[in-house]
Scaffold this motif. Sequence first.
Motif, mmCIF file in Angstrom:
data_model
loop_
_atom_site.group_PDB
_atom_site.id
_atom_site.type_symbol
_atom_site.label_atom_id
_atom_site.label_comp_id
_atom_site.label_asym_id
_atom_site.label_seq_id
_atom_site.Cartn_x
_atom_site.Cartn_y
_atom_site.Cartn_z
ATOM 1 N N PRO A 123 0.825 -1.212 0.000
ATOM 2 C CA PRO A 123 0.000 0.000 0.000
ATOM 3 C C PRO A 123 0.854 1.255 0.000
ATOM 4 O O PRO A 123 2.047 1.219 0.316
ATOM 5 N N GLY A 124 0.239 2.382 -0.325
ATOM 6 C CA GLY A 124 0.943 3.654 -0.294
ATOM 7 C C GLY A 124 1.224 4.187 -1.677
ATOM 8 O O GLY A 124 1.061 3.498 -2.688
ATOM 9 N N GLU A 125 1.673 5.430 -1.715
ATOM 10 C CA GLU A 125 1.915 6.048 -3.022
ATOM 11 C C GLU A 125 3.266 5.580 -3.581
ATOM 12 O O GLU A 125 4.099 5.024 -2.873
ATOM 13 N N GLU A 126 3.470 5.818 -4.868
ATOM 14 C CA GLU A 126 4.580 5.200 -5.581
ATOM 15 C C GLU A 126 5.940 5.564 -5.005
ATOM 16 O O GLU A 126 6.812 4.693 -4.851
ATOM 17 N N THR A 127 6.160 6.825 -4.669
ATOM 18 C CA THR A 127 7.471 7.227 -4.159
ATOM 19 C C THR A 127 7.814 6.491 -2.876
ATOM 20 O O THR A 127 8.946 6.010 -2.692
ATOM 21 N N ALA A 128 6.840 6.360 -1.978
ATOM 22 C CA ALA A 128 7.071 5.652 -0.720
ATOM 23 C C ALA A 128 7.350 4.174 -0.975
ATOM 24 O O ALA A 128 8.223 3.564 -0.332
ATOM 25 N N ARG A 129 6.612 3.572 -1.906
ATOM 26 C CA ARG A 129 6.827 2.152 -2.213
ATOM 27 C C ARG A 129 8.202 1.932 -2.837
ATOM 28 O O ARG A 129 8.882 0.944 -2.546
ATOM 29 N N TYR A 130 8.614 2.863 -3.688
ATOM 30 C CA TYR A 130 9.932 2.725 -4.314
ATOM 31 C C TYR A 130 11.040 2.821 -3.261
ATOM 32 O O TYR A 130 11.994 2.034 -3.273
ATOM 33 N N ARG A 131 10.895 3.757 -2.333
ATOM 34 C CA ARG A 131 11.890 3.876 -1.266
ATOM 35 C C ARG A 131 11.927 2.621 -0.406
ATOM 36 O O ARG A 131 13.005 2.146 -0.011
ATOM 37 N N ALA A 132 10.760 2.058 -0.103
ATOM 38 C CA ALA A 132 10.702 0.844 0.706
ATOM 39 C C ALA A 132 11.339 -0.325 -0.042
ATOM 40 O O ALA A 132 12.062 -1.142 0.551
ATOM 41 N N ALA A 133 11.089 -0.407 -1.354
ATOM 42 C CA ALA A 133 11.682 -1.476 -2.156
ATOM 43 C C ALA A 133 13.197 -1.345 -2.190
ATOM 44 O O ALA A 133 13.923 -2.343 -2.061
ATOM 45 N N CYS A 134 13.700 -0.129 -2.347
ATOM 46 C CA CYS A 134 15.149 0.091 -2.370
ATOM 47 C C CYS A 134 15.772 -0.273 -1.024
ATOM 48 O O CYS A 134 16.848 -0.900 -0.972
ATOM 49 N N ALA A 135 15.115 0.109 0.071
ATOM 50 C CA ALA A 135 15.648 -0.218 1.398
ATOM 51 C C ALA A 135 15.728 -1.730 1.584
ATOM 52 O O ALA A 135 16.726 -2.258 2.092
ATOM 53 N N ALA A 136 14.680 -2.451 1.166
ATOM 54 C CA ALA A 136 14.682 -3.905 1.304
ATOM 55 C C ALA A 136 15.745 -4.535 0.405
ATOM 56 O O ALA A 136 16.414 -5.501 0.795
ATOM 57 N N ALA A 137 15.898 -3.995 -0.801
ATOM 58 C CA ALA A 137 16.905 -4.535 -1.716
ATOM 59 C C ALA A 137 18.318 -4.305 -1.189
ATOM 60 O O ALA A 137 19.181 -5.190 -1.268
ATOM 61 N N LEU A 138 18.574 -3.133 -0.645
ATOM 62 C CA LEU A 138 19.895 -2.832 -0.095
ATOM 63 C C LEU A 138 20.240 -3.772 1.049
ATOM 64 O O LEU A 138 21.388 -4.207 1.191
ATOM 65 N N ALA A 139 19.240 -4.106 1.866
ATOM 66 C CA ALA A 139 19.469 -4.971 3.020
ATOM 67 C C ALA A 139 19.717 -6.424 2.615
ATOM 68 O O ALA A 139 20.305 -7.184 3.381
ATOM 69 N N ALA A 140 19.271 -6.817 1.408
ATOM 70 C CA ALA A 140 19.332 -8.223 1.006
ATOM 71 C C ALA A 140 20.330 -8.480 -0.110
ATOM 72 O O ALA A 140 20.340 -9.562 -0.679
ATOM 73 N N SER A 141 21.164 -7.503 -0.446
ATOM 74 C CA SER A 141 22.099 -7.690 -1.555
ATOM 75 C C SER A 141 23.528 -7.437 -1.085
ATOM 76 O O SER A 141 23.777 -6.673 -0.151
ATOM 77 N N ASP A 142 24.466 -8.115 -1.744
ATOM 78 C CA ASP A 142 25.872 -8.002 -1.395
ATOM 79 C C ASP A 142 26.709 -8.052 -2.673
ATOM 80 O O ASP A 142 26.803 -9.096 -3.300
ATOM 81 N N PRO A 143 27.272 -6.912 -3.117
ATOM 82 C CA PRO A 143 27.250 -5.605 -2.458
ATOM 83 C C PRO A 143 25.866 -4.977 -2.476
ATOM 84 O O PRO A 143 25.046 -5.321 -3.343
ATOM 85 N N PRO A 144 25.569 -4.061 -1.537
ATOM 86 C CA PRO A 144 24.240 -3.467 -1.471
ATOM 87 C C PRO A 144 23.873 -2.770 -2.785
ATOM 88 O O PRO A 144 24.665 -2.036 -3.368
ATOM 89 N N ARG A 145 22.654 -3.054 -3.245
ATOM 90 C CA ARG A 145 22.211 -2.514 -4.535
ATOM 91 C C ARG A 145 20.747 -2.116 -4.414
ATOM 92 O O ARG A 145 19.918 -2.909 -3.951
ATOM 93 N N ALA A 146 20.419 -0.890 -4.841
ATOM 94 C CA ALA A 146 19.033 -0.433 -4.846
ATOM 95 C C ALA A 146 18.305 -1.010 -6.060
ATOM 96 O O ALA A 146 18.853 -1.823 -6.816
ATOM 97 N N VAL A 147 17.057 -0.589 -6.255
ATOM 98 C CA VAL A 147 16.215 -1.107 -7.336
ATOM 99 C C VAL A 147 16.181 -0.107 -8.478
ATOM 100 O O VAL A 147 15.897 1.081 -8.273
#
Length: 257
Positions: free
Chosen positions: A102-126
């Motif tokens: 849920p939520g507007e696109e900018t917030a969802r994109y930021r949440a997706a990037c945060a989750a991707a950074l936490a789960a990637s090595d080296p850290p990588r956004a979306v």
Amino acid sequence: MTPSLPFAGIDGCRGGWIVARWDGGATLLLERIAAVAPLFERADAPDIAAIDMPIGLPIGLPEQVGAGGRTPERLVRPLLGMRQSSVFSVPARAAVMAGVGPGEETARYRAACAAALAASDPPRAVAKQCFHLFPKIAELDLLLRHRPELRARLVECHPEVAFWAMNAQAALDLPKKVKNRPHAPGLDLRRRLLGASGVPTGLLTEQNARALGAGLDDLIDAAACAVTAKRVAEGKALRFPDPPEADALGLPIAIVA
């Protein structure tokens, strides 16, 4: 009598999907659908469908996503020469699901990037282009988790890898688009490869693309996916990796060509 169309190629387009239904011979039909699941509820459901969309998502830590995405992306990119940028890196499941919450696109994109950074090595956004695919990725994920019997009938492919296979396993030297606009020589090359693979190409026109609310490249890519579906049915398909990996929920992870 409606012809039997056992092979389907599915390519995402704005607001839905383009489906190329093929009998393996002289009949190719094109249609636009809003969602994939109803295609398999119809009396004329395809025996095998190949879809240009990731299936199977890494779960994240401790199964971190490494540089270059999943194993399939890392394996097929070197095959494609100048076309390898068409293969996106797929982030962790947590990133995809954060991007469709849920939520507007900018917030969802930021949440997706945060989750991707936490789960990637080296850290990588979306990448933003990949982010816009998340609703379709989630749609397939939900379908195949709830209908496991479809996992053998709905396989992941990539049109450029399909064309690589049609082109005697050589990378294509012409792009489909230049500066995000259709590139006629590249589209014509792909139509010729489809024709050489037995696909009737008369419907692969700008006029039909406009009628379906899609781009001509979407129609051509869907037809390429249909060729992959036929190769799967005939036991001729290549898989990257082979055997396929599986994600934490049991979904296969492989690009098929």
